[in-house]
Design a protein around this motif. Structure first.
Motif, PDB file in Angstrom:
ATOM      1  N   ALA A  27       0.845  -1.195   0.000  1.00 15.74           N
ATOM      2  CA  ALA A  27       0.000   0.000   0.000  1.00 15.74           C
ATOM      3  C   ALA A  27       0.877   1.240   0.000  1.00 15.74           C
ATOM      4  CB  ALA A  27      -0.905  -0.007   1.222  1.00 15.74           C
ATOM      5  N   ASP A  28       0.356   2.300  -0.576  1.00 14.37           N
ATOM      6  CA  ASP A  28       1.082   3.565  -0.590  1.00 14.37           C
ATOM      7  C   ASP A  28       1.299   4.051   0.842  1.00 14.37           C
ATOM      8  OD1 ASP A  28       1.873   6.083  -2.300  1.00 14.37           O
ATOM      9  OD2 ASP A  28       0.636   6.817  -0.644  1.00 14.37           O
ATOM     10  N   TYR A  29       2.525   4.487   1.161  1.00 16.94           N
ATOM     11  CA  TYR A  29       2.853   4.900   2.517  1.00 16.94           C
ATOM     12  C   TYR A  29       1.988   6.077   2.979  1.00 16.94           C
ATOM     13  CZ  TYR A  29       7.010   1.896   2.690  1.00 16.94           C
ATOM     14  OH  TYR A  29       7.863   0.830   2.720  1.00 16.94           O
ATOM     15  N   TYR A  30       1.736   7.012   2.059  1.00 16.99           N
ATOM     16  CA  TYR A  30       0.914   8.162   2.427  1.00 16.99           C
ATOM     17  C   TYR A  30      -0.522   7.725   2.752  1.00 16.99           C
ATOM     18  CZ  TYR A  30       4.737  11.144   0.779  1.00 16.99           C
ATOM     19  OH  TYR A  30       5.951  11.754   0.619  1.00 16.99           O
ATOM     20  N   GLU A  31      -1.042   6.797   1.948  1.00 19.96           N
ATOM     21  CA  GLU A  31      -2.396   6.292   2.202  1.00 19.96           C
ATOM     22  C   GLU A  31      -2.445   5.507   3.511  1.00 19.96           C
ATOM     23  OE1 GLU A  31      -3.641   4.001  -1.119  1.00 19.96           O
ATOM     24  OE2 GLU A  31      -3.729   5.706  -2.512  1.00 19.96           O
ATOM     25  N   THR A  32      -1.380   4.771   3.795  1.00 16.31           N
ATOM     26  CA  THR A  32      -1.335   3.999   5.043  1.00 16.31           C
ATOM     27  C   THR A  32      -1.484   4.909   6.255  1.00 16.31           C
ATOM     28  OG1 THR A  32       0.063   2.291   4.050  1.00 16.31           O
ATOM     29  CG2 THR A  32       0.070   2.450   6.466  1.00 16.31           C
ATOM     30  N   LEU A  33      -0.834   6.088   6.200  1.00 13.31           N
ATOM     31  CA  LEU A  33      -0.904   7.025   7.329  1.00 13.31           C
ATOM     32  C   LEU A  33      -2.061   8.010   7.202  1.00 13.31           C
ATOM     33  CD1 LEU A  33       2.887   7.842   7.791  1.00 13.31           C
ATOM     34  CD2 LEU A  33       1.477   6.277   9.136  1.00 13.31           C
ATOM     35  N   TYR A  81      11.533   7.776  -1.921  1.00 11.44           N
ATOM     36  CA  TYR A  81      10.223   7.135  -2.086  1.00 11.44           C
ATOM     37  C   TYR A  81       9.340   7.943  -3.033  1.00 11.44           C
ATOM     38  CZ  TYR A  81       5.638   5.198  -1.040  1.00 11.44           C
ATOM     39  OH  TYR A  81       4.391   4.633  -1.150  1.00 11.44           O
ATOM     40  N   ASP A  82       9.370   9.282  -2.899  1.00  8.55           N
ATOM     41  CA  ASP A  82       8.548  10.124  -3.768  1.00  8.55           C
ATOM     42  C   ASP A  82       8.960   9.962  -5.229  1.00  8.55           C
ATOM     43  OD1 ASP A  82       7.153  11.058  -1.617  1.00  8.55           O
ATOM     44  OD2 ASP A  82       8.287  12.928  -1.411  1.00  8.55           O
ATOM     45  N   ARG A  83      10.245   9.656  -5.470  1.00  8.85           N
ATOM     46  CA  ARG A  83      10.723   9.557  -6.858  1.00  8.85           C
ATOM     47  C   ARG A  83      10.564   8.153  -7.427  1.00  8.85           C
ATOM     48  NH1 ARG A  83      16.621  11.742  -9.051  1.00  8.85           N
ATOM     49  NH2 ARG A  83      16.207  11.386 -11.282  1.00  8.85           N
ATOM     50  N   TYR A  84      10.879   7.140  -6.606  1.00  9.89           N
ATOM     51  CA  TYR A  84      10.898   5.760  -7.124  1.00  9.89           C
ATOM     52  C   TYR A  84       9.841   4.844  -6.509  1.00  9.89           C
ATOM     53  CZ  TYR A  84      15.478   7.308  -8.765  1.00  9.89           C
ATOM     54  OH  TYR A  84      16.496   8.004  -9.357  1.00  9.89           O
ATOM     55  N   GLY A  85       9.149   5.316  -5.490  1.00 10.46           N
ATOM     56  CA  GLY A  85       8.167   4.455  -4.838  1.00 10.46           C
ATOM     57  C   GLY A  85       8.841   3.370  -4.019  1.00 10.46           C
ATOM     58  N   GLU A  94       8.562   5.290   9.285  1.00 11.17           N
ATOM     59  CA  GLU A  94      10.026   5.219   9.316  1.00 11.17           C
ATOM     60  C   GLU A  94      10.626   5.786   8.032  1.00 11.17           C
ATOM     61  OE1 GLU A  94      13.888   4.612  10.365  1.00 11.17           O
ATOM     62  OE2 GLU A  94      12.080   4.587  11.615  1.00 11.17           O
ATOM     63  N   VAL A  95       9.951   5.571   6.911  1.00  8.87           N
ATOM     64  CA  VAL A  95      10.448   6.076   5.643  1.00  8.87           C
ATOM     65  C   VAL A  95      10.133   7.563   5.491  1.00  8.87           C
ATOM     66  CG1 VAL A  95      10.147   5.953   3.137  1.00  8.87           C
ATOM     67  CG2 VAL A  95      10.367   3.847   4.477  1.00  8.87           C
ATOM     68  N   LEU A  96       8.893   7.943   5.749  1.00 10.59           N
ATOM     69  CA  LEU A  96       8.457   9.314   5.459  1.00 10.59           C
ATOM     70  C   LEU A  96       9.013  10.342   6.434  1.00 10.59           C
ATOM     71  CD1 LEU A  96       4.737   8.725   4.442  1.00 10.59           C
ATOM     72  CD2 LEU A  96       6.767   8.834   2.987  1.00 10.59           C
ATOM     73  N   LYS A  97       9.392   9.928   7.644  1.00  6.64           N
ATOM     74  CA  LYS A  97       9.918  10.911   8.602  1.00  6.64           C
ATOM     75  C   LYS A  97      11.364  11.289   8.265  1.00  6.64           C
ATOM     76  CE  LYS A  97      12.048   8.021  12.184  1.00  6.64           C
ATOM     77  NZ  LYS A  97      12.114   7.708  13.610  1.00  6.64           N
ATOM     78  N   ASP A  98      12.048  10.446   7.474  1.00  4.83           N
ATOM     79  CA  ASP A  98      13.432  10.707   7.084  1.00  4.83           C
ATOM     80  C   ASP A  98      13.437  11.423   5.732  1.00  4.83           C
ATOM     81  OD1 ASP A  98      16.012   9.774   5.505  1.00  4.83           O
ATOM     82  OD2 ASP A  98      16.477   9.595   7.648  1.00  4.83           O
ATOM     83  N   ALA A  99      14.022  12.616   5.689  1.00  2.18           N
ATOM     84  CA  ALA A  99      13.976  13.443   4.468  1.00  2.18           C
ATOM     85  C   ALA A  99      14.595  12.728   3.275  1.00  2.18           C
ATOM     86  CB  ALA A  99      14.703  14.767   4.722  1.00  2.18           C
ATOM     87  N   ASP A 140       3.550  18.137   6.344  1.00  2.92           N
ATOM     88  CA  ASP A 140       4.751  18.557   7.069  1.00  2.92           C
ATOM     89  C   ASP A 140       5.056  17.551   8.181  1.00  2.92           C
ATOM     90  OD1 ASP A 140       2.999  19.096   9.193  1.00  2.92           O
ATOM     91  OD2 ASP A 140       2.873  21.219   8.704  1.00  2.92           O
ATOM     92  N   ASP A 141       6.218  17.726   8.829  1.00  2.00           N
ATOM     93  CA  ASP A 141       6.675  16.763   9.834  1.00  2.00           C
ATOM     94  C   ASP A 141       5.717  16.673  11.026  1.00  2.00           C
ATOM     95  OD1 ASP A 141       8.845  16.247   8.259  1.00  2.00           O
ATOM     96  OD2 ASP A 141      10.228  17.534   9.379  1.00  2.00           O
ATOM     97  N   LYS A 142       5.201  17.806  11.466  1.00  2.00           N
ATOM     98  CA  LYS A 142       4.319  17.813  12.632  1.00  2.00           C
ATOM     99  C   LYS A 142       3.023  17.044  12.369  1.00  2.00           C
ATOM    100  CE  LYS A 142       2.121  20.913  15.971  1.00  2.00           C
ATOM    101  NZ  LYS A 142       1.897  22.328  16.373  1.00  2.00           N
ATOM    102  N   ALA A 143       2.403  17.326  11.215  1.00  2.00           N
ATOM    103  CA  ALA A 143       1.167  16.640  10.853  1.00  2.00           C
ATOM    104  C   ALA A 143       1.420  15.158  10.600  1.00  2.00           C
ATOM    105  CB  ALA A 143       0.537  17.295   9.618  1.00  2.00           C
ATOM    106  N   LEU A 144       2.598  14.851  10.016  1.00  2.00           N
ATOM    107  CA  LEU A 144       2.955  13.452   9.769  1.00  2.00           C
ATOM    108  C   LEU A 144       3.064  12.680  11.078  1.00  2.00           C
ATOM    109  CD1 LEU A 144       3.913  11.276   7.695  1.00  2.00           C
ATOM    110  CD2 LEU A 144       6.247  12.041   8.195  1.00  2.00           C
ATOM    111  N   LYS A 145       3.726  13.271  12.059  1.00  2.00           N
ATOM    112  CA  LYS A 145       3.898  12.617  13.352  1.00  2.00           C
ATOM    113  C   LYS A 145       2.552  12.442  14.060  1.00  2.00           C
ATOM    114  CE  LYS A 145       6.659  12.864  17.562  1.00  2.00           C
ATOM    115  NZ  LYS A 145       7.709  13.601  18.300  1.00  2.00           N
ATOM    116  N   SER A 146       1.692  13.450  13.966  1.00  2.00           N
ATOM    117  CA  SER A 146       0.369  13.369  14.580  1.00  2.00           C
ATOM    118  C   SER A 146      -0.465  12.251  13.959  1.00  2.00           C
ATOM    119  CB  SER A 146      -0.351  14.705  14.440  1.00  2.00           C
ATOM    120  OG  SER A 146      -1.657  14.626  14.970  1.00  2.00           O
ATOM    121  N   ALA A 147      -0.417  12.141  12.627  1.00  2.00           N
ATOM    122  CA  ALA A 147      -1.157  11.084  11.933  1.00  2.00           C
ATOM    123  C   ALA A 147      -0.626   9.709  12.321  1.00  2.00           C
ATOM    124  CB  ALA A 147      -1.071  11.290  10.427  1.00  2.00           C
ATOM    125  N   PHE A 148       0.702   9.611  12.418  1.00  2.00           N
ATOM    126  CA  PHE A 148       1.307   8.339  12.817  1.00  2.00           C
ATOM    127  C   PHE A 148       0.866   7.917  14.216  1.00  2.00           C
ATOM    128  CE2 PHE A 148       4.876   6.587  15.344  1.00  2.00           C
ATOM    129  CZ  PHE A 148       4.812   5.298  14.871  1.00  2.00           C
TER     130      PHE A 148
END
Length: 375
Positions: A4-10, A66-70, A55-60, A17-25
């Motif tokens: 599944a797409d990482y963004y959809e999973t979360l 991931y955004d380029r190659y999935g 783990e993937v999306l929090k690391d720049a 942004d990082d703050k919203a990402l952490k909150s969703a996680f």
């Protein structure tokens, strides 16, 4: 089966942004944590997917790949190797970050805040106080938050600073071969903070000792050994941490007249032989106040109990009352005069078996027993 797409999973967009990402996680991790879903066999797999995505999306760097190659960015020996090697350590950080506060550890400890100790206070009460209830005033020696530094432990005008050794985490890590060992920071002892200018009043502890006066409500019907909990009335926490609780243990003092069994009251009353023989009455006090009269029928035997309904203790948090039991003990006369002895002897001479049915029946059985042995 494709991942599944990482963004959809979360549940976030790719521009989050990082703050919203952490909150969703956090929300997703709490939702699918196995401990919260013991009856859902799919929860553990979903929980792992959420952790992997974060783990993937929090690391720049990983997120850009991931955004380029999935998912292909982490396959066939690519960046996934680094991801796989530190996943266990990251999981530990994630778990502490989310569940540390609930378990009394994690970041609350790294800031130096520790919960205060629970205290015990033994309180003696009388039977009458157990019957009516009371508001008791007690004095408890305990640790309280320092009024000078408001519990921070730092001198006025200053504040605790992050520990330079651990960077405020309270823990340090050291690599030993293939393993990473984590231990409590030796400089701040796990608090994560250092106080350079301690408070002069408390010496940097954040609390002082004093006697506190508290009011305790003793409900009617309370029993010996009952424990009353006063939340937050124990020792103050270290450096602004939460206070402990105060536990008051109730001990009922012995009574001169009454014995208690739950909500029932027992009282032994000695009566004269003549009252037991001829009948009569006597008065006894009642725990709740006043007195009551007990009638004794003629021929009453020693050990006889009389039940007085509703004259016992109140049942805790109820409108009901227990019973009171009066047990009579027939007292044998002592130091008889010559005339009294003559009258007793005369009574014995004119007595018959019907006057003493119990003793007559017993000795008749004893006689039969010896006769059978001799046959």
């Amino acid at each position: 089966m494709s991942k599944a797409d990482y963004y959809e999973t979360l549940g976030v967009s790719n521009g989050v942004d990082d703050k919203a990402l952490k909150s969703a996680f956090r929300k997703k991790a709490m939702q699918f944590h196995p401990d919260r879903n013991p009856d859902n066999p799919d929860a553990e797999a979903r929980f792992k997917e959420v952790n992997e995505a974060y783990e993937v999306l929090k690391d720049a760097e990983k997120r850009a790949a991931y955004d380029r190659y999935g998912h292909a960015a982490f396959e066939q020996g690519g960046m996934g190797q680094g991801f796989g090697n530190d996943f266990g350590t990251s999981m530990h950080d994630i778990f502490e970050d989310i569940f540390g506060d609930m378990m009394g550890g994690g970041r609350s400890r790294s800031r130096g805040r520790e919960r205060g100790a629970d205290l015990r206070y033994n309180l003696e009460v009388t039977l009458e106080e157990c019957f009516h209830g009371k508001a008791a005033e007690i004095e408890v020696p305990t640790s309280v938050t320092c009024g000078t530094c408001s519990g921070s432990g730092a001198k006025a005008g200053t504040a605790p600073k992050p520990c330079r050794t651990c960077g405020g985490m309270g823990k340090v890590r050291a690599s030993q071969g293939f393993f990473t060992v984590e231990r409590t920071c030796p400089s701040c002892h796990g608090r994560g903070e250092m106080i350079e200018d301690p408070c002069e009043n408390c010496g940097g502890v954040g609390r002082t000792t004093e006697d506190r006066n508290l009011s305790v409500n003793i409900p009617a019907g309370i029993e010996d050994g009952t424990r009353i909990r006063l939340s937050g009335e124990g020792e103050a926490g270290v450096r602004g941490g939460p206070s402990g609780d105060l536990y008051i243990f109730i001990s009922q003092t012995p009574h001169d007249l009454f014995q208690r069994d739950g909500s029932d009251i027992f009282c032994k009353v000695p009566i004269s032989m003549t009252t037991a023989i001829l009948g009569g009455s006597f008065e006894v006090p009642v725990v709740g106040g006043g007195k009551t009269r007990v009638k004794v029928p003629e021929g009453t035997q020693s050990g006889k109990q009389f039940r007085l309904r509703g004259k016992g203790m109140p049942v805790l948090r109820s409108a009901q009352h227990g019973d009171m039991y009066i047990q009579v003990d027939v007292e044998t006369p002592r130091k008889l005069t010559k005339r009294q002895k003559e009258l007793i002897s005369e009574f014995e001479q004119i007595s018959h078996e019907d006057n003493h049915p119990d003793s007559s029946g017993f000795f008749a059985r004893v006689k039969d027993f010896f006769e059978k042995i001799s046959d």
